[in-house]
Scaffold this active site. Structure first.
Site, short mmCIF file in Angstrom:
data_model
loop_
_atom_site.label_atom_id
_atom_site.label_comp_id
_atom_site.label_asym_id
_atom_site.label_seq_id
_atom_site.Cartn_x
_atom_site.Cartn_y
_atom_site.Cartn_z
N ASP A 54 0.86 -1.18 0.00
CA ASP A 54 0.00 0.00 0.00
C ASP A 54 0.90 1.23 0.00
OD1 ASP A 54 -2.61 1.43 2.17
OD2 ASP A 54 -1.55 2.17 0.40
N ASP A 65 -6.09 5.53 4.31
CA ASP A 65 -4.66 5.72 4.58
C ASP A 65 -4.25 5.22 5.95
OD1 ASP A 65 -5.18 7.17 2.27
OD2 ASP A 65 -3.43 8.42 2.59
N HIS A 115 -5.21 11.78 13.75
CA HIS A 115 -6.23 11.70 12.69
C HIS A 115 -7.41 10.83 13.11
CE1 HIS A 115 -3.60 13.74 9.95
NE2 HIS A 115 -2.68 12.81 10.03
N ASP A 133 2.77 18.69 13.71
CA ASP A 133 2.84 17.70 12.62
C ASP A 133 2.41 18.40 11.32
OD1 ASP A 133 2.47 14.36 12.34
OD2 ASP A 133 1.49 15.59 10.81
N HIS A 138 0.54 17.38 9.01
CA HIS A 138 -0.83 17.05 8.58
C HIS A 138 -1.83 17.63 9.60
CE1 HIS A 138 1.64 13.77 6.80
NE2 HIS A 138 0.84 13.96 5.78
N ASP A 167 7.17 15.21 10.69
CA ASP A 167 7.13 15.25 9.21
C ASP A 167 7.12 16.70 8.74
OD1 ASP A 167 3.70 13.91 9.32
OD2 ASP A 167 4.60 15.68 10.27
N TYR A 218 8.77 10.76 8.92
CA TYR A 218 9.03 9.59 8.08
C TYR A 218 10.41 9.58 7.45
CZ TYR A 218 4.18 9.61 9.13
OH TYR A 218 3.01 9.67 9.84
#
Ligand SMILES: CC(O)(O)CCCCCNCCCN
Ligand SMILES: [Zn+2]
Length: 697
Positions: free
Chosen positions: A22, A94, A137, A174, A176, A295, A335
Site C-alpha cells: 500500500d 490511509d 487523525h 505535525d 498534517h 514530518d 518519516y
C-alpha cells in the site's frame, strides 16, 4: 517545583508493520521508533531522562474519545486473518491494521496517560512519549492516517477528568491536520487546539474544507480551534513537463531547488510570534500537550518542508514558558528517519533544559505564510483581544481555489522521487551546556535560598585607570566609588566565566546599572561576540549606539522616547507597563522576539534599571524567553536590592519555568499602537516582524 524530563518508550510498539502493498502506508515503519530511541541513547539524552513504564490504556480510557462500537471492532483485529485485516482496513483511509496493532495502540494511549500523570502530579516537569501508532487523525468511530486511537485527545480528556484542569492547549506541529483532534474539541472552550498543516487549498491530504483557517470552532468552542494552512505548493506549470523529459539529474536538481517551496524556520517562528504565542498566553493554559509530528522537518517525504531539526528545540523552548512548564509531547508523524531522529533529540534536549542552538540565516516569512498568518489573525480577531488591533483586511475569502496550474502527477512523482534523493542538510550543531548554569555576584547580605544553587563569583575591583581603558566612557565621579569598581570587577569575572564556558548565564546586582550595562556591553564585544543584544528596562538608556550593528538596544521605557531612524535602537514606550501585562507581552512577542531572532546575538544583556516598569512575573517570563538566544548566554543586571526581582531572575536563569502571567486583560490600546508603530517602522529591516502580505499594507 517539579523537575526532570520523562521519556516513555517500549519496543513492543515496534512490533507491527504493513503486511501488504500500500504506497500510502509504506512510510509508517517500526524503524521510526527504533532510530529515535537509538539517537536519544547515542546522544546521551535518554540517560538524562526519567524513564517511565508504558502501560495499556483501559477500555474506559479509550472510550473517553471513541465509541463502543469502534472499540469492539478494533478489538477483533488480533484474531483476524490477513484477508480479514485487509478487508477491515478498506473501510478507513490511509491506515493499515495488523494483528498486534490493537495492542500497540493501547500502549500508545497508555504511554501518553502515564506522561500526563507524571507531569500533573509533579513527578516530572515535562516529557516525551515515543509512540506508534500515532493518533491525531483518528476519530470517534474511525481510524485514519496511520492512527487507531487518538492518543492526545484521550490525554486531554483524561487530564480534564482526573486533574480537574479547565484549560489545555494542544499544539500540533505535525505537517498534517489533526482533524481527529479538531472534531473532538471544536465545541470545547476548555481545549484550545492549534494546528499548522500542509493544505495547498485543499489539495493536500486529508483534503478537508474544514482544515482551512476559517474553522475557528463551534458554539461555546468558537475561537478555540486555530488552523494555520500552508498553501504554497510546487507550481507544476505544464511547460515543466516538457523540460522533464529532457532533464538529466543535474537539471532535475536545479529544477527542484528552484521549486523547493516548503516552509522554513522563519515561517514557523513567525507563526509562533504572531499567532500561537499571543493566543496561548491569553488562554493561560494549565497544561500543554504537543502532537509532536516531525514530518514538518526537512527531508520528510510527506512534508517537503525546509525547516531543519534545530527548530524544534526552539519551538519547544518557547512553549516551556507556558503552563508553568508542564508540557507533554507525544510523537505523531515523521518519516525521514534521519531528520526524525535529529528532531526528536532537539526536542528532548530542550525539555532537559539545555539552551537551544543559535539559528542563523533567518529571514522573513514567505508571502504565502504571511497570507495564512493574516487570515488566521483576522478570523480569530473577534475571539482574542491580542488580535484586537491586528490589521484585519481579510485575505481572499477562505476556501478560494487559487488559480493554480494543475499539477502533473507523473512529473510531480518524478520530482518527488528525484527530490528525496537530493535533500541534504547540516547536522544540528552540538548544544554544549556549561557545567555550571548560573553565576551570581551580589552585595553581601542578600542571601536567598534560590541563590544557593548559583555559583558565587567575586572579582577583583577595577582601578580607575583600568576602567578608563576598558570603558569608553567619560570619567564620571561614580568611577571613584569603590562599590562601583568592585561591581565592575565582579561583572568582568562573570563574563570571563561565561567566555570560558564554565558558566552559562549570570546575574549581577549592581550599584550603578548604567555603568554596569555600558561596561558589560563593551567587554562582551571585545572578548565574547560581535553582536550584543541589550534589553534595557528603564528610562535613561546607557549606551551611545554605533550604527555598526554590534549592539542592538531594545529599551522599554515609560516616557516618550527620542525619535529614531536606527534599526538597532528600538525604544518601546509603554504607559502603565507594570499593570498592562498584556501590553508588555504584546511588545515582547510581536517585537522583541522577532528582532532578537533576526539579529541572532552572541550575548544577551537583560538590564532592570527601574523595577517599577514591569512586575516580577513578567520580568521572569522575559528572562525565560531570552534564553532562546546566544546559547543561553544571558547576563542579567539589576540595580538595587529588590529581593523578589533577584529571586525570580535567578530562578529563571537556573531554568525554573516562570510562573504563569494569569488571565490577561486587553492590552492598553495606546501601548499596542506604540508597538505597532515600531513594528511598521522596522519590519522592512527585520522580516520576522511582518504579519501581513505585500498587497495588504
Ligand atoms: C501522523 C501523520 O499525520 O503523520 C499521519 C499522516 C498520514 C498521511 C496519509 N497520506 C499518505 C499519502 C502517501 N503519500
Ligand atoms: Zn503527519
Amino acid at each position: 517545583m517539579a523537575s526532570g524530563t520523562a521519556l516513555l518508550y517500549d519496543e513492543e510498539m515496534t512490533r507491527y508493520k504493513l503486511l501488504w502493498v500500500d504506497p500510502a502506508c509504506k512510510i509508517e515503519v517500526p524503524e521510526r521508533l527504533t532510530v529515535s530511541w537509538e539517537a536519544l541513547h547515542n546522544a546521551g539524552l535518554s540517560g538524562r531522562c526519567i524513564p517511565l513504564p508504558v502501560r495499556q490504556a483501559t477500555e474506559e480510557e479509550i472510550l473517553l474519545a471513541h465509541s463502543q462500537e469502534y472499540l469492539e471492532a478494533v478489538k477483533k483485529t488480533p484474531d483476524m486473518s490477513l484477508e480479514e485485516l485487509m478487508t477491515f482496513t478498506q473501510q478507513y483511509g490511509d491506515v493499515y491494521f495488523h494483528p498486534n496493532i490493537y495492542h500497540c495502540a493501547k500502549l500508545a494511549v497508555g504511554a501518553s496517560l502515564q506522561l500526563v500523570d507524571a507531569v500533573m502530579t509533579g513527578k516530572v516537569r515535562n516529557g516525551l512519549a515515543l509512540v506508534r501508532p500515532p493518533g491525531h487523525h483518528s476519530q470517534r468511530s474511525e481510524a485514519s492516517g496511520f492512527c487507531v486511537f487518538n492518543n492526545v485527545a484521550i490525554a486531554a480528556l483524561y487530564a480534564k477528568k482526573h486533574f480537574k484542569i479547565q484549560r489545555v492547549l494542544i499544539v500540533d506541529w505535525d505537517i498534517h491536520h489533526g482533524q481527529g483532534l479538531q472534531y473532538c474539541f471544536e465545541e470545547d472552550p476548555q481545549v484550545l487546539y492549534f494546528s499548522w498543516h500542509r493544505y495547498e487549498h485543499q489539495r493536500f491530504w486529508p483534503n478537508l474544507r474544514e482544515s482551512d483557517f476559517d474553522s475557528v470552532g463551534k458554539g461555546m468552542g468558537a475561537g478555540f480551534n486555530i488552523n494555520l494552512p500552508w498553501n504554497k505548493a510546487r507550481l507544476m506549470a505544464p511547460y515543466f513537463r516538457g523540460l522533464l523529459e529532457h532533464c538529466d539529474q543535474k537539471c532535475l536538481t536545479w529544477l527542484l531547488a528552484s521549486l523547493q517551496v516548503g516552509m522554513d524556520s522563519s515561517d514557523y517562528l513567525s507563526v509562533f510570534f504572531h499567532v500561537l504565542l499571543p493566543v496561548a498566553y491569553e488562554f493561560n493554559p494549565e497544561l500543554i500537550l504537543v502532537s509532536a509530528g516531525f514530518d514538518s522537518a526537512v527531508g520528510d517525504p510527506e512534508g517537503h518542508m525546509c525547516a531543519t531539526p534545530e527548530i524544534f528545540g526552539h519551538l519547544t523552548h518557547l512553549l516551556m514558558s507556558l503552563a508553568g512548564g508542564r508540557l507533554c509531547a507525544v510523537l505523531e508523524g515523521g518519516y525521514n528517519l534521519t531528520s526524525l531522529a535529529q528532531s526528536v533529540c532537539q526536542t528532548v534536549q530542550t525539555l532537559l533544559g539545555d539552551p537551544p542552538s543559535r539559528i542563523s540565516g533567518l529571514s522573513s516569512p514567505c508571502e504565502s505564510a504571511l497570507e495564512s498568518i493574516q487570515s488566521v489573525r483576522a478570523a480569530h480577531q473577534q475571539y482574542w483581544v491580542c488580535f484586537k488591533n491586528a490589521d484585519v483586511s481579510l485575505w481572499p475569502d477562505p476556501g478560494t481555489k487559487c488559480s493554480r496550474l494543475e499539477g502533473d502527477t507523473q512529473a510531480e512523482e518524478a520530482l518527488k522521487e528525484g527530490e528525496m534523493r537530493e535533500i541534504v542538510w547540516p547536522e544540528p550543531p552540538s548544544r554544549l551546556a556549561p557545567p555550571i548554569r548560573t553565576g551570581v555576584t551580589l552585595p553581601a547580605g542578600l542571601e536567598d535560598d534560590v541563590l544557593t544553587s548559583c555559583f558565587r563569583v567575586t572579582g577583583i575591583p577595577l582601578t580607575p585607570n583600568q576602567v578608563a581603558k576598558e570603558l569608553w566612557h567619560p570619567a564620571v565621579p561614580e568611577l571613584k566609588d569603590e562599590k562601583v569598581l568592585q561591581s565592575l570587577g565582579d561583572i568582568l569575572s562573570l563574563l570571563k566565566e561565561i567566555e570560558k564556558k564554565e558558566v552559562r548565564n549570570g546575574l549581577a546586582v549592581v550599584p550603578n546599572v548604567s555603568l554596569a550595562a555600558t561596561f558589560g556591553v563593551q567587554h562582551a564585544l571585545t572578548s565574547l561576540t560581535d553582536r550584543v543584544l541589550l534589553v534595557f528596562l528603564g528610562n535613561e538608556a546607557p549606551v551611545e549606539l554605533q550604527e555598526d550593528g554590534r549592539v542592538m538596544l531594545i529599551q522599554l521605557c515609560s516616557t516618550e522616547p527620542v525619535e529614531t531612524k536606527s534599526k538597532f535602537y528600538v525604544p518601546i514606550c509603554l504607559k502603565k507597563s507594570s499593570s498592562d501585562v498584556a501590553g508588555f507581552l504584546h511588545a515582547v512577542l510581536s517585537l522583541l522576539l522577532p528582532l532578537a531572532y533576526g539579529y541572532d546575538p552572541g550575548m544577551i544583556l537583560a538590564v532592570m534599571a527601574d523595577c517599577s516598569l514591569v512586575g516580577a512575573v513578567a520580568w521572569a517570563q522575559l528572562i525565560g524567553l531570552l534564553q532562546s538566544f546566544a546559547q543561553g548566554h544571558t547576563l542579567a543586571l539589576i540595580q538595587g536590592a529588590e529581593k523578589e526581582i533577584i529571586r525570580v531572575t535567578a530562578a529563571s536563569l537556573l531554568g525554573e519555568p516562570a510562573s504563569t502571567l494569569g488571565p490577561l486583560g486587553p492590552p492598553l490600546s495606546e501601548n499596542v499602537k506604540a508597538v505597532e508603530k515600531e513594528r511598521q517602522r522596522l519590519q522592512t529591516h527585520w522580516g520576522l516582524l511582518q504579519t501581513t502580505g505585500e498587497d495588504h499594507p
